[in-house]
Scaffold this motif. Sequence first.
Motif, PDB file in Angstrom:
ATOM      1  N   VAL A 184       6.225  14.480   8.055  1.00 48.11           N
ATOM      2  CA  VAL A 184       5.390  15.232   7.118  1.00 48.11           C
ATOM      3  C   VAL A 184       5.770  14.852   5.686  1.00 48.11           C
ATOM      4  CG1 VAL A 184       4.997  17.186   8.654  1.00 48.11           C
ATOM      5  CG2 VAL A 184       6.994  17.196   7.146  1.00 48.11           C
ATOM      6  N   PRO A 185       4.886  15.119   4.705  1.00 48.69           N
ATOM      7  CA  PRO A 185       5.218  14.835   3.307  1.00 48.69           C
ATOM      8  C   PRO A 185       6.477  15.575   2.864  1.00 48.69           C
ATOM      9  CG  PRO A 185       2.869  15.242   3.528  1.00 48.69           C
ATOM     10  CD  PRO A 185       3.492  15.607   4.846  1.00 48.69           C
ATOM     11  N   PRO A 186       7.182  15.056   1.837  1.00 49.84           N
ATOM     12  CA  PRO A 186       8.498  15.592   1.486  1.00 49.84           C
ATOM     13  C   PRO A 186       8.495  16.809   0.587  1.00 49.84           C
ATOM     14  CG  PRO A 186       8.004  13.685   0.132  1.00 49.84           C
ATOM     15  CD  PRO A 186       6.866  13.812   1.106  1.00 49.84           C
TER      16      PRO A 186
ATOM     17  N   ALA B 138      14.864  12.826   7.680  1.00 49.47           N
ATOM     18  CA  ALA B 138      14.170  12.806   6.397  1.00 49.47           C
ATOM     19  C   ALA B 138      15.218  12.725   5.299  1.00 49.47           C
ATOM     20  CB  ALA B 138      13.293  14.047   6.214  1.00 49.47           C
ATOM     21  N   GLY B 139      14.760  12.420   4.074  1.00 49.00           N
ATOM     22  CA  GLY B 139      15.679  12.442   2.941  1.00 49.00           C
ATOM     23  C   GLY B 139      15.501  11.328   1.937  1.00 49.00           C
ATOM     24  N   GLU B 140      14.746  10.288   2.261  1.00 44.30           N
ATOM     25  CA  GLU B 140      14.642   9.167   1.325  1.00 44.30           C
ATOM     26  C   GLU B 140      13.833   9.522   0.079  1.00 44.30           C
ATOM     27  OE1 GLU B 140      11.397   6.036   2.205  1.00 44.30           O
ATOM     28  OE2 GLU B 140      11.999   6.741   4.189  1.00 44.30           O
ATOM     29  N   ASN B 141      13.016  10.566   0.155  1.00 41.17           N
ATOM     30  CA  ASN B 141      12.139  10.903  -0.953  1.00 41.17           C
ATOM     31  C   ASN B 141      12.541  12.167  -1.699  1.00 41.17           C
ATOM     32  OD1 ASN B 141      10.205   8.794  -1.084  1.00 41.17           O
ATOM     33  ND2 ASN B 141       9.317   9.528   0.819  1.00 41.17           N
TER      34      ASN B 141
ATOM     35  N   GLY C  13      18.500  17.808  -4.258  1.00 41.16           N
ATOM     36  CA  GLY C  13      17.286  17.640  -3.480  1.00 41.16           C
ATOM     37  C   GLY C  13      17.526  17.714  -1.985  1.00 41.16           C
ATOM     38  N   GLN C  14      18.688  17.279  -1.552  1.00 35.53           N
ATOM     39  CA  GLN C  14      19.011  17.291  -0.124  1.00 35.53           C
ATOM     40  C   GLN C  14      19.512  18.649   0.361  1.00 35.53           C
ATOM     41  OE1 GLN C  14      18.641  14.379   1.593  1.00 35.53           O
ATOM     42  NE2 GLN C  14      18.379  12.961  -0.107  1.00 35.53           N
ATOM     43  N   ARG C  15      19.881  19.522  -0.579  1.00 37.22           N
ATOM     44  CA  ARG C  15      20.574  20.763  -0.209  1.00 37.22           C
ATOM     45  C   ARG C  15      19.768  21.608   0.764  1.00 37.22           C
ATOM     46  NH1 ARG C  15      20.281  25.907  -1.993  1.00 37.22           N
ATOM     47  NH2 ARG C  15      18.835  25.340  -3.670  1.00 37.22           N
ATOM     48  N   ARG C  16      18.488  21.865   0.448  1.00 34.97           N
ATOM     49  CA  ARG C  16      17.702  22.743   1.319  1.00 34.97           C
ATOM     50  C   ARG C  16      17.464  22.107   2.683  1.00 34.97           C
ATOM     51  NH1 ARG C  16      12.331  25.071  -0.916  1.00 34.97           N
ATOM     52  NH2 ARG C  16      12.450  26.121   1.109  1.00 34.97           N
ATOM     53  N   LEU C  17      17.303  20.788   2.712  1.00 40.58           N
ATOM     54  CA  LEU C  17      17.138  20.121   4.000  1.00 40.58           C
ATOM     55  C   LEU C  17      18.292  20.454   4.930  1.00 40.58           C
ATOM     56  CD1 LEU C  17      15.968  16.504   2.986  1.00 40.58           C
ATOM     57  CD2 LEU C  17      14.588  18.274   4.096  1.00 40.58           C
ATOM     58  N   LEU C  18      19.493  20.515   4.358  1.00 38.90           N
ATOM     59  CA  LEU C  18      20.690  20.721   5.165  1.00 38.90           C
ATOM     60  C   LEU C  18      20.988  22.198   5.379  1.00 38.90           C
ATOM     61  CD1 LEU C  18      22.624  17.850   3.452  1.00 38.90           C
ATOM     62  CD2 LEU C  18      21.947  17.906   5.860  1.00 38.90           C
TER      63      LEU C  18
ATOM     64  N   ASP D 213      18.461   7.333   0.476  1.00 37.67           N
ATOM     65  CA  ASP D 213      18.426   5.917   0.086  1.00 37.67           C
ATOM     66  C   ASP D 213      19.372   5.758  -1.092  1.00 37.67           C
ATOM     67  OD1 ASP D 213      17.578   3.430  -1.280  1.00 37.67           O
ATOM     68  OD2 ASP D 213      16.058   3.406   0.289  1.00 37.67           O
ATOM     69  N   MET D 214      20.510   5.122  -0.882  1.00 39.85           N
ATOM     70  CA  MET D 214      21.606   5.133  -1.839  1.00 39.85           C
ATOM     71  C   MET D 214      21.199   4.681  -3.248  1.00 39.85           C
ATOM     72  SD  MET D 214      24.004   3.223  -3.555  1.00 39.85           S
ATOM     73  CE  MET D 214      23.817   1.636  -2.742  1.00 39.85           C
TER      74      MET D 214
END
Length: 412
Positions: free
Chosen positions: A260-262, A281-284, A290-295, A306-307
């Motif tokens: 799904v869209p990011p 997910a996470g590249e966008n 930005g990654q905090r809520r995903l985790l 994406d480093m």
Amino acid sequence: MGVDYTRLRDPNAEYTMRDLSAETMNVTRERGNGRDVEITDVQTTMVDGNFPWTLVRIYTDAGIVGTGEAYWGAGAPELIERVTPFLQGENPLDIDRLTEHLVQKMSGEGSIGGVTVTAISGVEVALHDLAGKILELPAYQLMGGKYRDEVRVYCDCHTEEEADPIACADEAERVVEELGYDALKFDLDVPSGHEKDRANRHLRAPEIEHKASIVEAVTERVGSRADVAFDCHWTFSGGSAKRLAKRLEEYDVWWLEDPVPPENHDVQREVTQSTSTPIAAGENVYRKHGQRRLLEEQAVDIVAPDMPKVGGMRETAKIADLADMYYVPVAMHNVASPVATMASAHVGAAVSNTLAVEYHSYELGWWEDLVEEDVIEDGYIEIPEKPGLGVTLDMDAIAEHMVDGEELFDEA
């Protein structure tokens, strides 16, 4: 004559109350042992690969040069030129402070996300290479040491008949048997011939069955010889993503990426929690924020930063540490040249929860010509013990493959 981006006026940068320069922070003490080095210049060159890669070089008064890479695309070279005055005269060993210094200085120009973070990422990678050379240490050592001597690589696979399940299965077998990879990824956002409207993100039942046929053909062909992930490139609606993920549960899917869209984390979480198919997910999303809520909301089973886009090497390691608090592994998205690919591998060696680093250029015959060293061998990257990133640019190859109109940066 083009625009001189170093001279653009930005009141936010000029008057920020959180200026972290060495002068403002009174970081002036002599360090000794060859560590009193100053940055003199920063330059970029864009290479016309299967993506337009922006290579970055930081020069010093000691004659030592560090090389990095920003995520591909327009805008990064101009922004790197823009931040050069904020780096000149600074000691490159203060990687974390300098990165945060640029974030603060560029806050008015969007340093919470997007290409501004990408530009800062390229500088940050070059700082690691430079600091490693000054201290005569490999980059992974600057990040706390290593968990592994080599990092697994997953090969992003393609075929001219990308919608044909048998063609995909044939290519999967070739990449495993002939090229030696034991980890692969294929695209699932490919035309099925059953589409009615590509704008609405909806998957009809025949489309889902077509995608399931690709997954079935590839996973059954390679069997236990390789792990296989499938990428959706943030294409589908929440409901369609749930139905697709549910349909794929019977197959050995390593992960289903970006279904799904990011932008809407709530939908991402709902999709992930609706299925036993692992979701990545996470590249966008950008930086650890930005990654905090995903985790925290358990919206991913695997996080995929994406480093050279997300904030650089240390930022990616911080994301990995946050992910480890939720027992989530890291599979680094990567579409870079050998420079950022090796930098990602250093990060992969230095964090405990690394799964693999992506390789997206196996069809580009000259990818590895850009550096003097071998990078990928039998599906793995051996972490070099040379100072810095451990790769040396082949300037002739860089010059041969530059984007039209680009200028080569100075030799070391």
